[in-house]
Design a protein around this motif. Structure first.
Motif, mmCIF file in Angstrom:
data_model
loop_
_atom_site.group_PDB
_atom_site.id
_atom_site.type_symbol
_atom_site.label_atom_id
_atom_site.label_comp_id
_atom_site.label_asym_id
_atom_site.label_seq_id
_atom_site.Cartn_x
_atom_site.Cartn_y
_atom_site.Cartn_z
ATOM 1 N N ASN A 1 64.909 41.371 42.486
ATOM 2 C CA ASN A 1 65.549 42.240 43.492
ATOM 3 C C ASN A 1 67.060 42.334 43.297
ATOM 4 O O ASN A 1 67.778 41.360 43.424
ATOM 5 C CB ASN A 1 65.171 41.841 44.918
ATOM 6 C CG ASN A 1 65.461 40.403 45.285
ATOM 7 O OD1 ASN A 1 65.287 39.991 46.419
ATOM 8 N ND2 ASN A 1 65.952 39.614 44.339
ATOM 9 N N GLN B 1 64.332 46.895 40.787
ATOM 10 C CA GLN B 1 63.846 46.720 42.161
ATOM 11 C C GLN B 1 65.056 46.641 43.083
ATOM 12 O O GLN B 1 65.872 45.724 42.979
ATOM 13 C CB GLN B 1 62.995 45.455 42.314
ATOM 14 C CG GLN B 1 62.394 45.402 43.718
ATOM 15 C CD GLN B 1 61.694 44.112 44.043
ATOM 16 O OE1 GLN B 1 62.292 43.044 43.980
ATOM 17 N NE2 GLN B 1 60.434 44.189 44.407
ATOM 18 N N HIS C 1 62.204 48.069 47.504
ATOM 19 C CA HIS C 1 61.520 46.865 48.013
ATOM 20 C C HIS C 1 61.361 46.996 49.525
ATOM 21 O O HIS C 1 62.329 46.890 50.275
ATOM 22 C CB HIS C 1 62.361 45.635 47.668
ATOM 23 C CG HIS C 1 61.612 44.338 47.759
ATOM 24 N ND1 HIS C 1 60.371 44.217 48.347
ATOM 25 C CD2 HIS C 1 61.924 43.084 47.319
ATOM 26 C CE1 HIS C 1 59.974 42.954 48.267
ATOM 27 N NE2 HIS C 1 60.900 42.254 47.643
ATOM 28 N N LEU D 1 52.733 34.509 47.690
ATOM 29 C CA LEU D 1 52.559 33.456 46.689
ATOM 30 C C LEU D 1 51.241 32.714 46.888
ATOM 31 O O LEU D 1 51.023 31.654 46.316
ATOM 32 C CB LEU D 1 53.736 32.483 46.769
ATOM 33 C CG LEU D 1 55.094 33.122 46.465
ATOM 34 C CD1 LEU D 1 56.234 32.273 46.979
ATOM 35 C CD2 LEU D 1 55.258 33.374 44.975
ATOM 36 N N GLY E 1 48.299 36.536 42.110
ATOM 37 C CA GLY E 1 47.133 35.708 41.826
ATOM 38 C C GLY E 1 46.482 35.907 40.468
ATOM 39 O O GLY E 1 45.660 35.074 40.067
ATOM 40 N N ARG F 1 45.427 35.464 36.938
ATOM 41 C CA ARG F 1 45.636 34.400 35.945
ATOM 42 C C ARG F 1 44.731 34.565 34.721
ATOM 43 O O ARG F 1 45.029 34.021 33.678
ATOM 44 C CB ARG F 1 45.356 33.018 36.569
ATOM 45 C CG ARG F 1 46.271 32.652 37.743
ATOM 46 C CD ARG F 1 47.716 32.477 37.319
ATOM 47 N NE ARG F 1 48.598 32.204 38.459
ATOM 48 C CZ ARG F 1 49.265 33.147 39.134
ATOM 49 N NH1 ARG F 1 49.160 34.432 38.808
ATOM 50 N NH2 ARG F 1 50.056 32.815 40.138
ATOM 51 N N ARG G 1 54.146 34.555 38.129
ATOM 52 C CA ARG G 1 54.394 33.180 37.689
ATOM 53 C C ARG G 1 53.948 32.849 36.263
ATOM 54 O O ARG G 1 54.652 32.103 35.581
ATOM 55 C CB ARG G 1 53.799 32.203 38.711
ATOM 56 C CG ARG G 1 54.681 32.102 39.947
ATOM 57 C CD ARG G 1 53.966 31.506 41.126
ATOM 58 N NE ARG G 1 53.031 32.467 41.705
ATOM 59 C CZ ARG G 1 52.267 32.224 42.759
ATOM 60 N NH1 ARG G 1 52.311 31.036 43.337
ATOM 61 N NH2 ARG G 1 51.472 33.160 43.246
ATOM 62 N N PRO G 2 52.829 33.406 35.770
ATOM 63 C CA PRO G 2 52.487 33.076 34.370
ATOM 64 C C PRO G 2 53.597 33.466 33.391
ATOM 65 O O PRO G 2 53.748 32.863 32.332
ATOM 66 C CB PRO G 2 51.211 33.885 34.115
ATOM 67 C CG PRO G 2 50.589 34.029 35.465
ATOM 68 C CD PRO G 2 51.759 34.181 36.413
ATOM 69 N N MET H 1 58.839 26.876 44.072
ATOM 70 C CA MET H 1 59.684 28.014 43.695
ATOM 71 C C MET H 1 60.890 27.520 42.893
ATOM 72 O O MET H 1 61.286 28.140 41.914
ATOM 73 C CB MET H 1 60.151 28.779 44.933
ATOM 74 C CG MET H 1 59.058 29.560 45.613
ATOM 75 S SD MET H 1 58.279 30.745 44.496
ATOM 76 C CE MET H 1 59.475 32.050 44.518
ATOM 77 N N TYR I 1 59.934 27.121 39.358
ATOM 78 C CA TYR I 1 59.872 28.390 38.609
ATOM 79 C C TYR I 1 61.269 28.931 38.307
ATOM 80 O O TYR I 1 61.529 29.445 37.226
ATOM 81 C CB TYR I 1 59.048 29.435 39.382
ATOM 82 C CG TYR I 1 57.571 29.162 39.304
ATOM 83 C CD1 TYR I 1 56.874 29.329 38.106
ATOM 84 C CD2 TYR I 1 56.859 28.719 40.414
ATOM 85 C CE1 TYR I 1 55.513 29.061 38.018
ATOM 86 C CE2 TYR I 1 55.500 28.447 40.337
ATOM 87 C CZ TYR I 1 54.846 28.624 39.138
ATOM 88 O OH TYR I 1 53.501 28.359 39.046
#
Ligand SMILES: Cc1cc2nc3c(=O)[nH]c(=O)nc-3n(C[C@H](O)[C@H](O)[C@H](O)COP(=O)(O)O)c2cc1C
Length: 430
Positions: free
Chosen positions: A59, A104, A171, A268, A312, A314, A335-336, A387, A390
């Motif tokens: 963002n 974004q 956003h 998340l 989600g 994966r 996240r991946p 978080m 990450y």
């Protein structure tokens, strides 16, 4: 039936080379004047080379007074040559390897942390119901302030196009300003910007129109919208469906479906302190790993624009299944890509079938909180700690290193907190 490797043509005519998008993830990499840096360039080149058809930036803020965090990139004033050159390098890195890169655009609203603004802004003076004193009580925006917000989004869109980004996203999800206006629990205004849903959605609608007017008909304009806030009295799925109908004739190229807020972090796959208010939809067999696919299917029934769903994903099987049956067009992956910039290539090439499970080892022990801490609180703090982990991995990747899967969640959390405070203190107004 679409395959994850199939190209996709947007209503504006632009073509995505495949159906997998890197979801927006705040990078925290801007300098003390909130300008893009070489670390953005490194990170986005790696992600572009990693195979995604579309990269959504983290963002980027439309107003430096109300950031999501100190390291946000901001476009909110006359752009000097230096800033434009940095944005152009960022855009060029993102576009390499035939990917699209879209900015974004966001305003953090009442979710601006206290180290940035002691008095953030929102539709009404309703503070976040979160412990810890991380967010101040917001001031309600005036009518003039709201019109200024719309102009700011349009300005960022115009500047992004000028810098070479290939699209923009507004956003309007996750509890930031535009999503706050949509929520009947946070927006208690009695003027044209509050009350009935038509009024609560006015800021989003006016923003889309102002952005489109600046970028012209051939430039991708996307929106990220919550399927629901998952909170009692909040923005509900029925509201979302009506907002989608309002957006149907606004020339939106891609509507991304997500959900939740800081108070209820369903984006998340986590839950907040309050009970989760679950919308009633028919459960499909597809919902195994995608958090919002059932809601996206409900949106598809009323939407005229293409749909993206994020959260989600994966496994290749889960992605392929979500695309089967024509319910959504593009899938967002977050996240991946914080642990493997090449994840999408590996999935597309069949080198791997799914992302490694990195999260189950990341919970902080209950000993950190004390035995009396309520379980919901422990879960929430664990969520923030994850978080931090990450964010630290993104820093490593932006420095050209690989992610460190053995990094301790506790150390990452502490390091992240310290860096955030330092960055917030070091900010210089442009
Ligand atoms: C490190 C991180 C930063 C994020 N920053 C943003 C952001 O700037 N804008 C946004 O819309 N969502 C943001 N999100 C949410 C992601 O876009 C996505 O909706 C969420 O991670 C779920 O997808 P995933 O399960 O594939 O990770 C962020 C998520 C993570 C993990």
């Amino acid at each position: 039936m679409a395959l994850i490797s199939d190209p996709f043509t947007l209503p504006c005519g632009a073509v995505l080379k495949n159906r997998l998008a890197k979801a927006a993830m705040t990078e925290g990499l801007a300098d003390e004047r909130n300008r893009a840096t070489d670390r953005h360039v490194t990170l986005y080149r790696r992600w572009a080379e990693g195979g995604a058809g579309l990269l959504l930036t983290g963002n980027l803020q439309v107003d430096r007074r109300y950031l999501e965090r100190g390291g946000n990139v901001v476009i909110d004033g006359p752009q000097d040559n230096e800033q434009l050159a940095r944005l152009a390098a960022f855009a060029e890195a993102g576009r390499s390897n035939g990917a699209h890169v879209w900015v974004q655009m966001s305003h953090a609203g009442r979710q601006t942390p206290i180290n940035i603004a002691t008095e953030p802004v929102g539709p009404s003076a309703i503070p976040l119901a979160l412990p810890g004193g991380r967010f101040g009580k917001p001031r309600a925006l005036t009518d003039e302030d709201i019109r200024d917000v719309i102009r700011r989004f349009a300005f960022v869109a115009e500047t992004s196009k000028q810098a070479g980004f290939s699209g923009v996203q507004i956003h309007s999800a996750h509890g930031y300003l535009l999503s706050e206006f949509l929520s009947p629990r946070v927006n208690l205004r009695d003027d044209i910007w509050g009350g009935a849903l038509e009024n609560r959605a006015r800021l989003l609608l006016e923003t889309v129109r102002a952005v489109r007017a600046k970028v012209g008909p051939d430039f991708p304009v996307s929106i990220k919208l919550n399927s629901a806030d998952f909170q009692k009295g909040g923005f509900a799925l029925e509201d979302c469906l009506q907002v989608v109908e309002m957006l149907n004739n606004e020339g939106v190229d891609l509507l991304e479906i997500s959900g939740g807020t800081y108070e209820q972090p369903k984006l998340l796959g986590m839950a907040g302190i309050e009970p989760v208010e679950d919308p009633k939809v028919r459960a499909s067999t597809k919902a195994r790993e995608a958090y919002f696919i059932d809601y996206a299917i409900a949106v598809r029934a009323v939407a005229k624009m293409p749909l993206m769903v994020t959260g989600g994903f994966r496994s290749k099987a889960g992605m392929s299944e979500a695309l089967s049956g024509d319910d959504v067009d593009v899938l967002g992956i977050g996240r991946p890509l914080c642990v493997d910039a090449n994840f999408i290539n590996r999935i597309l090439d069949g080198e791997i079938e799914k992302a490694p499970d990195v999260e189950s080892g990341l919970a902080l022990g209950p000993w950190i909180f004390g035995p009396q801490s309520p379980i919901q609180m422990i879960k929430l703090i664990n969520g923030f700690a994850k978080m931090g982990w990450y964010y630290e991995q993104l820093y490593r990747m932006a420095d050209g290193l690989d992610a460190d899967l053995k990094m301790s969640a506790f150390k990452a959390f502490l390091s992240y907190q310290t860096t955030e405070d330092k960055k917030a203190k070091a900010l210089v107004s442009a």
